[in-house]
Design a protein around this motif. Structure first.
Motif, PDB file in Angstrom:
ATOM      1  N   CYS A  55       1.013  -1.551  -0.079  1.00 45.53           N
ATOM      2  CA  CYS A  55       0.443  -0.017  -0.408  1.00 45.53           C
ATOM      3  C   CYS A  55       1.019   0.816  -0.268  1.00 45.53           C
ATOM      4  O   CYS A  55       2.027   1.626   1.220  1.00 45.53           O
ATOM      5  N   TYR A  56       0.802   1.848  -0.680  1.00 44.89           N
ATOM      6  CA  TYR A  56       1.626   3.221  -1.293  1.00 44.89           C
ATOM      7  C   TYR A  56       1.295   4.225  -0.424  1.00 44.89           C
ATOM      8  O   TYR A  56      -0.304   4.655  -0.736  1.00 44.89           O
ATOM      9  N   ILE A  57       2.337   5.234  -0.001  1.00 46.78           N
ATOM     10  CA  ILE A  57       1.203   6.343   0.781  1.00 46.78           C
ATOM     11  C   ILE A  57       2.352   7.580   0.379  1.00 46.78           C
ATOM     12  O   ILE A  57       3.179   7.152  -0.141  1.00 46.78           O
ATOM     13  N   PRO A  58       1.873   8.447  -0.402  1.00 44.48           N
ATOM     14  CA  PRO A  58       2.784   9.670  -1.133  1.00 44.48           C
ATOM     15  C   PRO A  58       4.017  10.417  -0.474  1.00 44.48           C
ATOM     16  O   PRO A  58       3.328  10.381   0.895  1.00 44.48           O
ATOM     17  N   LYS A  59       4.800  10.403  -0.518  1.00 45.52           N
ATOM     18  CA  LYS A  59       5.766  11.112   0.119  1.00 45.52           C
ATOM     19  C   LYS A  59       6.373  10.167   1.500  1.00 45.52           C
ATOM     20  O   LYS A  59       6.411  10.665   2.178  1.00 45.52           O
ATOM     21  N   VAL A  60       6.466   9.361   1.110  1.00 42.52           N
ATOM     22  CA  VAL A  60       6.955   8.072   2.505  1.00 42.52           C
ATOM     23  C   VAL A  60       7.773   6.997   1.021  1.00 42.52           C
ATOM     24  O   VAL A  60       7.035   6.061   1.146  1.00 42.52           O
ATOM     25  N   ARG A 125       5.947  14.752   6.948  1.00 42.42           N
ATOM     26  CA  ARG A 125       5.104  13.878   5.670  1.00 42.42           C
ATOM     27  C   ARG A 125       4.115  15.624   4.620  1.00 42.42           C
ATOM     28  O   ARG A 125       4.602  15.312   3.675  1.00 42.42           O
ATOM     29  N   LEU A 126       3.199  15.863   5.727  1.00 42.32           N
ATOM     30  CA  LEU A 126       3.007  17.111   4.849  1.00 42.32           C
ATOM     31  C   LEU A 126       4.210  18.271   4.967  1.00 42.32           C
ATOM     32  O   LEU A 126       3.869  18.964   3.778  1.00 42.32           O
ATOM     33  N   ILE A 127       4.968  18.386   5.225  1.00 42.70           N
ATOM     34  CA  ILE A 127       6.106  19.703   4.590  1.00 42.70           C
ATOM     35  C   ILE A 127       6.828  19.594   3.532  1.00 42.70           C
ATOM     36  O   ILE A 127       6.688  20.040   2.470  1.00 42.70           O
ATOM     37  N   SER A 128       7.002  18.022   3.692  1.00 40.67           N
ATOM     38  CA  SER A 128       7.558  17.195   2.158  1.00 40.67           C
ATOM     39  C   SER A 128       6.433  17.383   1.461  1.00 40.67           C
ATOM     40  O   SER A 128       7.265  18.015   0.261  1.00 40.67           O
ATOM     41  N   ALA A 129       5.505  16.793   1.348  1.00 39.11           N
ATOM     42  CA  ALA A 129       4.341  17.599   0.334  1.00 39.11           C
ATOM     43  C   ALA A 129       4.194  18.561  -0.321  1.00 39.11           C
ATOM     44  O   ALA A 129       4.575  19.261  -1.395  1.00 39.11           O
ATOM     45  N   TYR A 130       4.597  19.680   0.738  1.00 38.83           N
ATOM     46  CA  TYR A 130       4.480  21.974   0.100  1.00 38.83           C
ATOM     47  C   TYR A 130       5.478  21.762  -0.603  1.00 38.83           C
ATOM     48  O   TYR A 130       5.556  22.335  -1.713  1.00 38.83           O
ATOM     49  N   ARG A 131       6.513  20.900   0.196  1.00 38.07           N
ATOM     50  CA  ARG A 131       8.094  21.688  -0.789  1.00 38.07           C
ATOM     51  C   ARG A 131       7.850  21.711  -2.098  1.00 38.07           C
ATOM     52  O   ARG A 131       8.071  22.140  -3.684  1.00 38.07           O
ATOM     53  N   HIS A 196      -1.658  13.161  -1.578  1.00 39.72           N
ATOM     54  CA  HIS A 196      -0.286  13.358  -1.138  1.00 39.72           C
ATOM     55  C   HIS A 196      -0.327  14.252   0.105  1.00 39.72           C
ATOM     56  O   HIS A 196       0.617  14.392   0.936  1.00 39.72           O
ATOM     57  N   TRP A 197      -1.546  14.921   0.899  1.00 39.74           N
ATOM     58  CA  TRP A 197      -1.981  14.940   1.997  1.00 39.74           C
ATOM     59  C   TRP A 197      -3.094  14.300   2.769  1.00 39.74           C
ATOM     60  O   TRP A 197      -3.089  14.476   3.796  1.00 39.74           O
ATOM     61  N   ARG A 198      -3.708  13.376   1.782  1.00 41.93           N
ATOM     62  CA  ARG A 198      -4.486  12.264   2.468  1.00 41.93           C
ATOM     63  C   ARG A 198      -3.881  11.773   4.069  1.00 41.93           C
ATOM     64  O   ARG A 198      -2.831  11.736   3.833  1.00 41.93           O
ATOM     65  N   GLN A 199      -4.919  12.039   5.462  1.00 47.96           N
ATOM     66  CA  GLN A 199      -4.615  11.077   6.246  1.00 47.96           C
ATOM     67  C   GLN A 199      -3.738   9.040   5.120  1.00 47.96           C
ATOM     68  O   GLN A 199      -4.696   8.700   4.488  1.00 47.96           O
ATOM     69  N   MET A 200      -2.690   9.116   6.265  1.00 50.73           N
ATOM     70  CA  MET A 200      -2.214   7.781   5.412  1.00 50.73           C
ATOM     71  C   MET A 200      -3.165   6.867   5.835  1.00 50.73           C
ATOM     72  O   MET A 200      -3.892   5.819   5.900  1.00 50.73           O
ATOM     73  N   HIS A 201      -3.976   6.555   7.163  1.00 51.48           N
ATOM     74  CA  HIS A 201      -4.944   5.289   7.414  1.00 51.48           C
ATOM     75  C   HIS A 201      -6.057   5.765   6.576  1.00 51.48           C
ATOM     76  O   HIS A 201      -7.067   4.558   6.005  1.00 51.48           O
TER      77      HIS A 201
END
Length: 289
Positions: A55-60, A125-131, A196-201
């Motif tokens: 299960c892939y999570i963007p920015k991880v 993760r949020l900072i990474s998505a923003y950048r 990219h910023w949706r909660q991981m769960h």
């Protein structure tokens, strides 16, 4: 190997306890996987050769794990995952989605295959998505999100038409504008958060899917090695190493300096389930101001 199972055991135990004690919030009226639409399960990808579901999570680290999944889907000898283009792995239909199978097959694979995901400190993760999406030239994210954020929170009633113009004129959504957008109840009125910023769960549904391996970005190289050894692939290839420019947990305070404490607390509430489920400590320094 003992320590691997101990760490994994603790992570899974915590996850199970949190799922049980926060059912009302986390289950959102759902009782089983049957209650999820294909759209809600679209981040699960399958490798039938090795019986693996990721299960892939963007920015991880998802680009590198997708590279690994592409390699596994090809025949031996395995190629070096880094030889596969990072852009290629995000194209549709490069990987096999679990939802491409009938529901009965999906259930059988979920029962018998090794399932894994990797998580990360939710705020980092949020900072990474923003950048990644707003500080770099990205026409898609500027067009669909950036302009709207500038209009609504950045005091720019008529923002530049393109990301290129925005960068040239130094008009970009600030990190605080991005947080305002996340906190605005109207943002999710029509569609869920962008992945990219949706909660991981909400991307991987760990209270409904029993993952066999829970990896953490903070111990990525070690966890990756452990997972590859569980899959008996430790000698097949090396997991790609992390790049230098990665967003670090140490930079949190700097990034949040412009965000008022009240908004930080609201943001924590929005991502609290991710902090609790995956064992990330409450960022006290941020929330106490």
């Amino acid at each position: 190997m003992g320590r691997i199972y101990q760490t994994q055991g603790l992570r899974k135990q915590l996850l199970g306890e949190m799922c049980d004690s926060n059912r009302a919030v986390l289950f959102e009226g759902k009782h089983s996987l049957e209650d999820f639409s294909d759209k809600e399960l679209e981040n699960l990808v399958v490798d039938d050769n090795h019986g693996v579901i990721y299960c892939y999570i963007p920015k991880v680290a998802c680009t590198n794990w997708k590279r690994v999944m592409v390699v596994l889907n090809k025949s031996e000898p395995y190629q070096d995952p880094m030889s596969i283009s990072g852009d290629l792995v995000h194209l549709p239909n490069i990987l096999t989605k679990l939802t491409s199978f009938p529901r009965t097959e999906m259930k059988a694979k979920l029962k018998h295959y090794i399932k894994f995901l990797f998580v990360r400190d939710p705020f980092v993760r949020l900072i990474s998505a923003y950048r990644n999406k707003f500080q770099r030239h990205n026409e898609y994210f500027y067009h669909y999100y950036g302009r709207d954020i500038l209009r609504r929170y950045g005091n720019h009633p008529d923002p530049p038409r393109t990301a290129h113009e925005a960068i040239e004129s130094k008009v970009q959504p600030s990190f605080y504008n991005f947080i305002q957008y996340l906190l605005d109840p109207d943002t999710e009125k029509t569609t869920p958060f962008e992945p990219h910023w949706r909660q991981m769960h909400r991307l991987c549904h760990p209270c409904f899917i029993q993952y066999d391996f829970l990896g953490h970005q903070e111990s990525l190289q070690e966890d990756a090695e452990q997972l590859l050894s569980i899959l008996k692939l430790e000698d097949a290839f090396k997991f790609p190493s992390s790049y230098e420019n990665m967003t670090s947990p140490e930079s949190l305070l700097d990034w949040f300096r412009t965000v008022p404490v009240e908004d930080r607390k609201q943001l924590y509430d929005l991502y609290e389930a991710d902090f609790k489920l995956f064992g990330y400590s409450i960022p006290e320094k941020l929330l106490d101001g």
